[in-house]
Design a protein around this motif. Structure first.
Motif, PDB file in Angstrom:
ATOM      1  N   HIS A 121       0.834  -1.206   0.000  1.00 23.11           N
ATOM      2  CA  HIS A 121       0.000   0.000   0.000  1.00 23.11           C
ATOM      3  C   HIS A 121       0.868   1.255   0.000  1.00 23.11           C
ATOM      4  O   HIS A 121       0.579   2.217  -0.706  1.00 23.11           O
ATOM      5  N   LEU A 153      -9.480  -0.535  -1.109  1.00 22.59           N
ATOM      6  CA  LEU A 153      -8.136  -0.890  -0.646  1.00 22.59           C
ATOM      7  C   LEU A 153      -7.637  -2.190  -1.266  1.00 22.59           C
ATOM      8  O   LEU A 153      -6.471  -2.314  -1.617  1.00 22.59           O
ATOM      9  N   SER A 194       2.481   4.119   5.135  1.00 24.40           N
ATOM     10  CA  SER A 194       2.008   4.838   3.946  1.00 24.40           C
ATOM     11  C   SER A 194       2.234   6.341   4.086  1.00 24.40           C
ATOM     12  O   SER A 194       2.594   7.019   3.120  1.00 24.40           O
TER      13      SER A 194
END
Length: 111
Positions: free
Chosen positions: A25, A67, A91
């Protein structure tokens, strides 16, 4: 502020599914990002945090519904969704490095 990180390598991260997904991510914000920052170790700058959160919501949806887009159904059927369900310190750190705002922190290797 000092911000400890763990290197995103196999022995410290990639052999653990949650950590690997967390880095995946983060790399959507900064390809090649290689630092895992725990949420409680990160000190958030309000203005930058707000910019990060706005971008995060644009990418993944207000509630993170995108996501795991394209992967969630398969992973859900397999019973192994292993990863964050919202924004993370990792992130946010990737975002800071991409925006060249990482200089306000002293990132230190905790390994």
């Amino acid at each position: 502020p000092v911000c400890p990180f763990t290197p995103a390598t196999y022995p410290f991260c990639f052999k653990f599914p949650y950590c690997k997904e967390n880095v995946n991510h983060a790399q959507k914000f900064n390809p090649g990002h290689n630092k895992v920052v725990l949420d409680f170790d990160m000190l958030y700058n309000t203005e930058l945090r707000n910019k990060f959160c706005t971008e995060w919501k644009e990418r993944f949806g207000d509630e993170g519904q995108n996501l795991y887009k394209g992967r969630r159904k398969k992973k859900f059927k397999e019973g192994n969704i292993a990863g964050p369900s919202g924004p993370t310190g990792t992130s946010y750190a990737a975002f800071l490095f991409r925006e060249k705002k990482d200089g306000m922190y002293k990132f230190t290797d905790r390994s």
